[in-house]
Each structure stands twice: as C-alpha cells, then as structure tokens.
Design a protein around this motif. Structure first.
Motif, mmCIF file in Angstrom:
data_model
loop_
_atom_site.group_PDB
_atom_site.id
_atom_site.type_symbol
_atom_site.label_atom_id
_atom_site.label_comp_id
_atom_site.label_asym_id
_atom_site.label_seq_id
_atom_site.Cartn_x
_atom_site.Cartn_y
_atom_site.Cartn_z
ATOM 1 N N ARG A 53 -0.953 26.056 -15.822
ATOM 2 C CA ARG A 53 -0.154 25.336 -16.113
ATOM 3 C C ARG A 53 0.456 26.173 -14.723
ATOM 4 N NH1 ARG A 53 2.796 22.555 -19.579
ATOM 5 N NH2 ARG A 53 5.735 23.033 -19.468
ATOM 6 N N ASP A 69 2.380 12.574 -12.352
ATOM 7 C CA ASP A 69 2.143 11.849 -13.591
ATOM 8 C C ASP A 69 1.119 13.292 -14.698
ATOM 9 O OD1 ASP A 69 -0.396 11.953 -13.027
ATOM 10 O OD2 ASP A 69 -0.151 9.622 -13.523
ATOM 11 N N ASP A 70 1.573 14.062 -14.257
ATOM 12 C CA ASP A 70 1.091 15.185 -14.791
ATOM 13 C C ASP A 70 1.713 16.142 -15.554
ATOM 14 O OD1 ASP A 70 -0.327 16.915 -15.366
ATOM 15 O OD2 ASP A 70 -2.021 17.298 -13.791
ATOM 16 N N PRO A 71 2.169 16.304 -16.863
ATOM 17 C CA PRO A 71 2.802 17.258 -17.407
ATOM 18 C C PRO A 71 2.580 18.394 -17.253
ATOM 19 C CG PRO A 71 2.079 16.017 -19.438
ATOM 20 C CD PRO A 71 1.430 15.685 -17.374
ATOM 21 N N SER A 72 1.576 18.762 -17.035
ATOM 22 C CA SER A 72 0.793 20.394 -16.492
ATOM 23 C C SER A 72 0.954 21.125 -15.546
ATOM 24 C CB SER A 72 -0.628 20.770 -17.168
ATOM 25 O OG SER A 72 -1.988 19.850 -16.500
ATOM 26 N N CYS A 101 4.075 21.541 -12.185
ATOM 27 C CA CYS A 101 6.193 20.942 -12.222
ATOM 28 C C CYS A 101 5.563 20.847 -10.213
ATOM 29 C CB CYS A 101 6.446 21.778 -12.664
ATOM 30 S SG CYS A 101 8.076 22.016 -12.163
ATOM 31 N N SER A 149 6.321 10.707 -13.252
ATOM 32 C CA SER A 149 6.192 8.838 -14.421
ATOM 33 C C SER A 149 5.420 8.728 -15.328
ATOM 34 C CB SER A 149 6.085 8.397 -12.607
ATOM 35 O OG SER A 149 4.124 8.729 -12.877
ATOM 36 N N ASP A 150 6.106 8.798 -16.427
ATOM 37 C CA ASP A 150 5.072 8.592 -17.359
ATOM 38 C C ASP A 150 4.879 9.560 -18.109
ATOM 39 O OD1 ASP A 150 4.387 5.800 -16.791
ATOM 40 O OD2 ASP A 150 2.597 6.630 -16.058
ATOM 41 N N LYS A 151 4.108 10.328 -18.309
ATOM 42 C CA LYS A 151 4.125 11.955 -18.948
ATOM 43 C C LYS A 151 4.786 13.477 -17.899
ATOM 44 C CE LYS A 151 0.685 10.935 -22.568
ATOM 45 N NZ LYS A 151 -0.412 11.396 -22.992
ATOM 46 N N GLY A 152 4.333 12.754 -17.058
ATOM 47 C CA GLY A 152 4.440 13.844 -15.611
ATOM 48 C C GLY A 152 6.586 13.453 -15.754
ATOM 49 N N TYR A 153 6.584 12.530 -15.803
ATOM 50 C CA TYR A 153 8.428 12.569 -15.756
ATOM 51 C C TYR A 153 9.493 13.905 -15.975
ATOM 52 C CZ TYR A 153 13.096 10.854 -15.495
ATOM 53 O OH TYR A 153 15.004 10.470 -14.556
ATOM 54 N N THR A 201 8.256 17.237 -13.991
ATOM 55 C CA THR A 201 8.300 17.997 -13.725
ATOM 56 C C THR A 201 7.646 17.445 -12.177
ATOM 57 O OG1 THR A 201 5.785 16.703 -14.192
ATOM 58 C CG2 THR A 201 7.098 18.263 -15.882
#
Length: 392
Positions: free
Chosen positions: A171, A191-194, A196, A219-223, A225
């Motif tokens: 991460r 769009d990648d939450p892992s 930052c 965006s999406d799951k990365g919003y 980060t």
C-alpha cells in the motif's frame, strides 16, 4: 551505518547511481540536463558524504516491467524512435519528437535505465537490505500510459508503484513536491484505493501541465485517495512548508501506508527558470526531514525517493539533492561554505556565479508586496484540503 536484521545486513540508506543514467539526454540546450547528477555526486563525495559502498548500480527495466505502466505499442514506438525509424508526424502522436521531448539515439534504453534505477531502489527497501533508497535519476512524473509528456518518456514512479503492488502487495503513499503537478502518476492510480497520490505544486494557472486542482480527488473506489495542494505563484518558504508538513502528516495518518515514495523535484526554488515559486534552500532541508520522520512513524522507515525537476543545475540542484541524501542517510546537514575544491572545479563550466554556501544569500530576491494575500490564499486552500482529508 549498517544494522543487522536476522542474517541480513541492512543499510540505513543506499544511493542508486550509474554513469549510464547520463545517457538520458535530449540535446545540449534542453533544460532537462542530467549533468546535475554528476554535480551532485561530486559535491557529496567532496563532503565525504557518499562512499562507494553505499552506491548501488542501476539496472535496465525489462519490457515486462515497463508494461506495468505503458502500452506495448508505445514502447515499440519509443524503441523505433531511438533508431531513427519514426517520422516526426508519427512521433508527435506519442508525445515524442516535440519541443519538450525530442527524439534521440537509443532513447528507449536510456529511459528504461532510469526506470530500472527506481526499481532497484524499490527492491533494496522492500527486500530489507536498506531502510531508505534514493534514485536521483528517477522522478519522471509526467509520462502517460501511451504518451510522453514534459521531458518524461517512461514514468518510473508509476512503474515502481505497480511493481510494489504486484511483487510485494504494498500500500503506497506517493508524495510529490516538484513545482509541476505530478499528473502522470495521479492519473495512473486515480481509481485505485491502495495507492494514495499527493502533489504540492504551483497552481496550473500559469504553469505546465495546468492540472492538479484541489477538486481532483480520485474516482470510483479510488475517490478520496488523490490529493492536490496547488499553491500560488510567488509562494515563499513558510507557506510552502506549512502546507507540506500539515497535509503530509494528516494524509499519512489517514492512509496508513506500507511504504512511502517521494518525488523530489528541486524546481520550487526562486532561481529555477521554469517556475514562479519563491522557495529557498531552507525548504530543501525540511522536505526530506519531514518525509524521514513520517516514514519511521507510519511505515517502519520504508522510504524510497526519486529526483524529478530542477533546471538551475548549477546553483540549486546539487545543493538541494545533497541535502536530501544527507538527511536520508542520517548525516548532519551542513551549513556554511561549500567545499572550495568543488567550487573551483565547476565554476569555469558554470554560466552563472556559483553560490558558495549551503544557505542562499539573504538578499536572494526583493520582498514580495503581495505576501499576505498569497499566504492567505494558500491557507484557505490548505483548510479545504484538510476538510477533504478528514471527511474522506
């Protein structure tokens, strides 16, 4: 200097460097000039701050590794361009052969070596041979998946982060203090939450690439980060550092990274010819110090650093990057005069008088009449950013 972890000898820090990194050269007049690496290494050696046993040679990134961040078609075009087999019309579709990123002989190999240097730094840290690793030849943060941009052919930080995800399940917190927005890295992980991504940069109102608004949040799951901290033109040290220190700590606490990757462009300095910030050498003492503290506080010391921009290669970059390495390797930061031998060696080549001390002259620039207004705008921006972090 070295610690033992089980049967493995661990260095506090390693310096990734080979002279073949100097092959990344567009032309004699291009502002991106890798002679700054030679000047920095020579200054560190004159200071007895860099010994040969700390230097790790660079390797070349493989095509498979480059494919983590770049399209196969683009890589093949870069290869052909380096052999003189691409017309300017075709090259421009891929961002090469432009004024910013001209074609040059064997450009694929040269660019792949810069990426390989960053991957070498990653492996040194992630495999436990060093707590910290520095590749000043890296930091080419504008490169996109299928296009070169802003002097950057391949994006070593994007490749390195994808590599850390794939090989180590890491991460990653990416912190970019170059005066230009770290756009290529941001969009790669938008769009990648892992992952930052954080960029503190001069507002894009008057500066390439024109992006990096505070509202670019993922965006999406990365919003939530992606964080941008656009500071006003003519920003001075205190305002820059307040933004950087406050946001970095809040974001690290929020994101809880396994490893930190910092991009250390040295172009926020007043003397840099391509930007409009009013930093002095004081910010280049503090930027690595804060990163060092946060790496130990939040991810067991795992810190990888790369270079980046920096276009006053004589008066600014060698001093700034030397301070980065000395902080990273746990050496006392120097004050006072630079080594006379270094000044004597390089002054004949320099088109400007070298600054003979680690500190900048007191009269580096005239007082800015808009200082309170600039600081207030930056403070308002920081408060908005903190609100977003705390409510992510």
């Amino acid at each position: 200097m070295a610690k033992h972890s089980g049967n493995v000898e661990m260095n506090d820090a390693v310096f990734v460097y080979s002279e073949d990194q100097l092959g990344y050269k567009f032309s004699d007049s291009h502002p991106f000039n890798q002679k700054r690496l030679v000047l920095t290494v020579d200054l560190l050696k004159e200071m007895n701050a860099l010994s040969d046993d700390r230097i790790i040679p660079v390797r070349t990134a493989t095509d498979e590794e480059l494919l983590l961040a770049h399209d196969e078609r683009y890589i093949n075009i870069v290869k052909k361009a380096g052999l003189g087999e691409v017309t300017p019309e075709v090259g421009e579709n891929y961002g090469i052969g432009t004024e910013d990123t001209p074609m040059f002989d064997h450009m694929h190999e040269a660019a792949a070596r810069l990426v390989g240097g960053t991957l070498t730094a990653v492996d040194e840290v992630m495999q436990g041979r060093a707590l910290h690793a520095l590749n000043l030849g890296g930091g080419l943060h504008h490169g996109f998946r299928g296009k070169a941009s802003g002097f950057c052919i391949y994006n070593d930080s994007t490749v390195a982060i994808k590599y850390m995800q794939q090989k180590y399940g890491a991460r990653v917190l990416y912190m970019d203090t170059d005066a230009h927005h770290g756009d290529g890295v941001q969009w790669s992980f938008y769009d990648d939450p892992s992952v930052c991504t954080v960029s503190i940069h001069e507002t894009g109102r008057y500066l390439f690439p024109g992006t990096g608004s505070i509202t670019e949040r993922g965006s999406d799951k990365g919003y939530g980060t992606s964080f941008n901290l656009p500071i006003d033109a003519f920003t001075e040290d205190d305002s820059f550092l307040e933004t950087y220190r406050t946001a970095f700590r809040e974001i690290a606490s929020f994101f809880k990274p396994d490893v930190i990757l910092t991009q250390n462009g040295a172009d926020a300095h007043y003397l840099d010819p391509l930007t409009h910030l009013y930093g002095t050498m004081d910010i280049y003492r503090e930027i690595p110090k804060v990163a060092h503290e946060i790496a130990h506080e939040f991810c067991g010391g795992k810190w990888i650093a790369v270079g980046g921009g920096g276009y006053d290669i004589w008066r600014v970059v060698p001093r700034a990057w030397s301070l980065l390495w000395m902080e990273m390797s746990g050496q006392p930061l120097p004050f006072g005069k630079l080594p006379q031998s270094w000044l004597d060696r390089w002054q004949p080549d320099s088109p400007v008088p070298l600054i003979p001390t680690w500190e900048d002259p007191q009269d580096l620039y005239k007082p800015i009449p808009r200082k309170p207004e600039i600081e207030e705008k930056n403070q308002q921006m920081l408060e908005k950013a903190l609100y977003m972090i705390r409510n992510a």
